[in-house]
Design an enzyme around this catalytic site. Sequence first.
Site, mmCIF file in Angstrom:
data_model
loop_
_atom_site.group_PDB
_atom_site.id
_atom_site.type_symbol
_atom_site.label_atom_id
_atom_site.label_comp_id
_atom_site.label_asym_id
_atom_site.label_seq_id
_atom_site.Cartn_x
_atom_site.Cartn_y
_atom_site.Cartn_z
ATOM 1 C CD GLU A 1 -84.590 -12.403 31.784
ATOM 2 O OE1 GLU A 1 -83.982 -13.062 32.478
ATOM 3 O OE2 GLU A 1 -84.470 -11.013 31.665
ATOM 4 C CG ASP B 1 -77.577 -19.081 36.249
ATOM 5 O OD1 ASP B 1 -78.165 -17.741 36.397
ATOM 6 O OD2 ASP B 1 -77.582 -19.828 35.062
ATOM 7 C CE1 TYR C 1 -80.506 -9.233 35.030
ATOM 8 C CE2 TYR C 1 -81.754 -10.549 33.691
ATOM 9 C CZ TYR C 1 -81.064 -10.215 34.771
ATOM 10 O OH TYR C 1 -81.255 -11.261 35.750
#
Length: 250
Positions: free
Chosen positions: A41, A52, A164
């Site tokens: 990725e 994040d 995911y």
Amino acid sequence: MTTTLLRRDRKALVPYLTGGITADWTDYLHALEAAGADAIEIGLPFSDPMLDGATIQQASDRALARGATVASILADLARVTVGVPLVVMTYANLVFRAGPAAFCARLAEAGVSGLIVSDLPVDELAEVERAAADAGLALILLVAPVTSDERLAEIVRRASGYLYAISVMGTTGERDTLADSAAPLAARIKAVSDLPVLLGFGISGPAQAAAAGAVADGAVVGAAVMRRILDGATPDELAVDIARLRAALD
């Protein structure tokens, strides 16, 4: 059987790398592949990466300070040959700024095989979904512990490449153990999908990778990889860490 980007004969290891993090950042791609990554990725640095944690935010800031852009990262990718699928992970702002059709076409031209738009909910997916399909990109979707069964069914219907699974609610980051929510989440997804299910968010070392592999089809490792690069690890040094993760999954 649903099309996957990943081989099905072993547990998948998918490390994450922030594009443009160093002048020689594509050398890390080759190191990751050689050490046993099944796909990689590539994060496009973004000024407001809401999912994040501190490590990947720091990596994005460093890449942006170096002058990295979507165009420069894709130009770098177009100049290298990597033998495993490359998946771009980004935010909707960057996709819609260029326009989904143009954005996806540029990814495909650079040799990218898949796309993750981490902040785009499934009910707002249609335009990006069409653009990804037209460009031949797998569209990897995220599933969280709080995802309802109804929403999970919709995600499974529309995803490709792999799924995911966000192992814990919160941002990306390094953690000491695999979250308690990881195993039940992986089981829920695997019960309704034949795509590989990869666990991410907080998988930092071999023990967590092995635990992820025991309940899912593999692991995504991001913050731990980027911490090593931020601390100055060379591609060869990082490859040693990735090989340990590979061994833990095998």
